[in-house]
Design a protein around this motif. Structure first.
Motif, PDB file in Angstrom:
ATOM      1  N   LYS A   1       0.848  -1.194   0.000  1.00  0.00           N
ATOM      2  CA  LYS A   1       0.000   0.000   0.000  1.00  0.00           C
ATOM      3  C   LYS A   1       0.882   1.243   0.000  1.00  0.00           C
ATOM      4  CE  LYS A   1      -3.395  -2.297   2.925  1.00  0.00           C
ATOM      5  NZ  LYS A   1      -3.914  -2.366   4.283  1.00  0.00           N
ATOM      6  N   GLU A   2       0.319   2.332  -0.485  1.00  0.00           N
ATOM      7  CA  GLU A   2       0.996   3.625  -0.390  1.00  0.00           C
ATOM      8  C   GLU A   2       0.935   4.107   1.062  1.00  0.00           C
ATOM      9  OE1 GLU A   2       2.547   5.601  -2.719  1.00  0.00           O
ATOM     10  OE2 GLU A   2       2.286   4.022  -4.233  1.00  0.00           O
ATOM     11  N   PHE A   3       2.009   4.738   1.533  1.00  0.00           N
ATOM     12  CA  PHE A   3       2.016   5.292   2.881  1.00  0.00           C
ATOM     13  C   PHE A   3       2.994   6.446   2.965  1.00  0.00           C
ATOM     14  CE2 PHE A   3       5.343   2.092   2.879  1.00  0.00           C
ATOM     15  CZ  PHE A   3       6.376   2.682   3.592  1.00  0.00           C
ATOM     16  N   ASP A   4       2.869   7.216   4.015  1.00  0.00           N
ATOM     17  CA  ASP A   4       3.833   8.268   4.324  1.00  0.00           C
ATOM     18  C   ASP A   4       4.063   8.273   5.830  1.00  0.00           C
ATOM     19  OD1 ASP A   4       1.624   9.560   5.455  1.00  0.00           O
ATOM     20  OD2 ASP A   4       1.506  11.089   3.911  1.00  0.00           O
ATOM     21  N   ASP A   5       4.928   9.165   6.293  1.00  0.00           N
ATOM     22  CA  ASP A   5       5.263   9.188   7.717  1.00  0.00           C
ATOM     23  C   ASP A   5       4.053   9.498   8.597  1.00  0.00           C
ATOM     24  OD1 ASP A   5       5.157  11.842   6.851  1.00  0.00           O
ATOM     25  OD2 ASP A   5       6.964  12.455   7.917  1.00  0.00           O
ATOM     26  N   LYS A   6       3.163  10.336   8.121  1.00  0.00           N
ATOM     27  CA  LYS A   6       1.978  10.696   8.912  1.00  0.00           C
ATOM     28  C   LYS A   6       1.038   9.507   9.073  1.00  0.00           C
ATOM     29  CE  LYS A   6       2.386  15.476   7.447  1.00  0.00           C
ATOM     30  NZ  LYS A   6       3.728  15.265   6.890  1.00  0.00           N
ATOM     31  N   ALA A   7       0.886   8.723   8.013  1.00  0.00           N
ATOM     32  CA  ALA A   7       0.037   7.529   8.084  1.00  0.00           C
ATOM     33  C   ALA A   7       0.612   6.523   9.071  1.00  0.00           C
ATOM     34  CB  ALA A   7      -0.107   6.896   6.704  1.00  0.00           C
ATOM     35  N   LEU A   8       1.931   6.324   9.039  1.00  0.00           N
ATOM     36  CA  LEU A   8       2.568   5.400   9.978  1.00  0.00           C
ATOM     37  C   LEU A   8       2.424   5.888  11.418  1.00  0.00           C
ATOM     38  CD1 LEU A   8       5.887   4.364   8.189  1.00  0.00           C
ATOM     39  CD2 LEU A   8       3.714   3.147   8.248  1.00  0.00           C
ATOM     40  N   ALA A   9       2.592   7.185  11.639  1.00  0.00           N
ATOM     41  CA  ALA A   9       2.445   7.748  12.987  1.00  0.00           C
ATOM     42  C   ALA A   9       1.020   7.542  13.499  1.00  0.00           C
ATOM     43  CB  ALA A   9       2.821   9.225  12.991  1.00  0.00           C
ATOM     44  N   THR A  10       0.049   7.728  12.631  1.00  0.00           N
ATOM     45  CA  THR A  10      -1.348   7.520  13.020  1.00  0.00           C
ATOM     46  C   THR A  10      -1.598   6.054  13.372  1.00  0.00           C
ATOM     47  OG1 THR A  10      -2.076   9.378  11.653  1.00  0.00           O
ATOM     48  CG2 THR A  10      -3.745   7.744  12.243  1.00  0.00           C
ATOM     49  N   LEU A  11      -1.035   5.139  12.598  1.00  0.00           N
ATOM     50  CA  LEU A  11      -1.160   3.719  12.911  1.00  0.00           C
ATOM     51  C   LEU A  11      -0.553   3.400  14.278  1.00  0.00           C
ATOM     52  CD1 LEU A  11      -0.289   2.172   9.435  1.00  0.00           C
ATOM     53  CD2 LEU A  11      -2.471   1.931  10.641  1.00  0.00           C
ATOM     54  N   LEU A  12       0.618   3.971  14.550  1.00  0.00           N
ATOM     55  CA  LEU A  12       1.271   3.723  15.841  1.00  0.00           C
ATOM     56  C   LEU A  12       0.442   4.224  17.011  1.00  0.00           C
ATOM     57  CD1 LEU A  12       5.129   4.369  15.667  1.00  0.00           C
ATOM     58  CD2 LEU A  12       3.926   2.224  15.997  1.00  0.00           C
ATOM     59  N   THR A  13      -0.093   5.436  16.882  1.00  0.00           N
ATOM     60  CA  THR A  13      -0.873   5.990  17.989  1.00  0.00           C
ATOM     61  C   THR A  13      -2.166   5.218  18.216  1.00  0.00           C
ATOM     62  OG1 THR A  13      -1.938   7.650  16.577  1.00  0.00           O
ATOM     63  CG2 THR A  13       0.075   8.319  17.739  1.00  0.00           C
ATOM     64  N   GLY A  14      -2.677   4.591  17.170  1.00  0.00           N
ATOM     65  CA  GLY A  14      -3.886   3.788  17.310  1.00  0.00           C
ATOM     66  C   GLY A  14      -3.638   2.435  17.951  1.00  0.00           C
ATOM     67  N   GLU A  15      -2.411   1.947  17.849  1.00  0.00           N
ATOM     68  CA  GLU A  15      -2.087   0.609  18.356  1.00  0.00           C
ATOM     69  C   GLU A  15      -1.338   0.632  19.694  1.00  0.00           C
ATOM     70  OE1 GLU A  15      -1.960  -3.634  18.058  1.00  0.00           O
ATOM     71  OE2 GLU A  15      -3.163  -2.119  17.038  1.00  0.00           O
ATOM     72  N   TYR A  16      -0.553   1.684  19.912  1.00  0.00           N
ATOM     73  CA  TYR A  16       0.299   1.761  21.102  1.00  0.00           C
ATOM     74  C   TYR A  16       0.015   3.044  21.872  1.00  0.00           C
ATOM     75  CZ  TYR A  16       2.910  -1.916  18.717  1.00  0.00           C
ATOM     76  OH  TYR A  16       3.260  -3.071  18.077  1.00  0.00           O
ATOM     77  N   ALA A  17       0.372   3.039  23.128  1.00  0.00           N
ATOM     78  CA  ALA A  17       0.201   4.219  23.983  1.00  0.00           C
ATOM     79  C   ALA A  17       1.379   5.168  23.740  1.00  0.00           C
ATOM     80  CB  ALA A  17       0.127   3.813  25.449  1.00  0.00           C
ATOM     81  N   ILE A  18       1.276   5.944  22.669  1.00  0.00           N
ATOM     82  CA  ILE A  18       2.336   6.870  22.285  1.00  0.00           C
ATOM     83  C   ILE A  18       1.694   8.119  21.713  1.00  0.00           C
ATOM     84  CG2 ILE A  18       2.569   5.785  20.015  1.00  0.00           C
ATOM     85  CD1 ILE A  18       5.562   6.410  20.117  1.00  0.00           C
ATOM     86  N   ASP A  19       2.269   9.264  22.016  1.00  0.00           N
ATOM     87  CA  ASP A  19       1.714  10.501  21.475  1.00  0.00           C
ATOM     88  C   ASP A  19       2.155  10.690  20.021  1.00  0.00           C
ATOM     89  OD1 ASP A  19       4.013  12.774  21.421  1.00  0.00           O
ATOM     90  OD2 ASP A  19       4.346  11.413  23.123  1.00  0.00           O
ATOM     91  N   TYR A  20       1.401  11.482  19.288  1.00  0.00           N
ATOM     92  CA  TYR A  20       1.612  11.633  17.853  1.00  0.00           C
ATOM     93  C   TYR A  20       2.999  12.182  17.521  1.00  0.00           C
ATOM     94  CZ  TYR A  20       0.958  12.874  12.980  1.00  0.00           C
ATOM     95  OH  TYR A  20       1.107  12.971  11.621  1.00  0.00           O
TER      96      TYR A  20
END
Length: 90
Positions: free
Chosen positions: A48-67
């Protein structure tokens, strides 16, 4: 950007390993170990196409981490993936 075709994520003895397969990666001689969060991201964006913002959003949705922290972390990860030749950037 996209993940490069021909790389398969495998789990071996509890370790996530990215291995090359296919003739387009025949010269690839390394196995790349991914931690849990990097493996999660790879699974989410493979083919899939992705960028850094998409990856950051995925991380914040899965882990307890701020954007902001997630964004810094994925920018470093993208740089490592690019150096390893496992993603295609346009």
């Amino acid at each position: 950007m996209r993940t490069k075709k021909g790389f398969v994520l495998r789990e071996l003895c509890g370790e996530c390993l990215l291995v090359a397969s296919g003739k387009e990666n025949i010269d690839f001689s390394s196995i790349i170990s991914l931690n849990e969060s990097a493996a999660f991201l790879w699974r989410q964006v493979q083919d899939k196409e992705f960028d850094d913002k998409a990856l950051a959003t995925l991380l914040t949705g899965e882990y307890a981490i701020d954007y902001d922290t997630a964004l810094k972390d994925v920018q470093a990860l993208i740089e490592k993936w690019a150096q390893a030749g496992i993603i295609e950037t346009d």
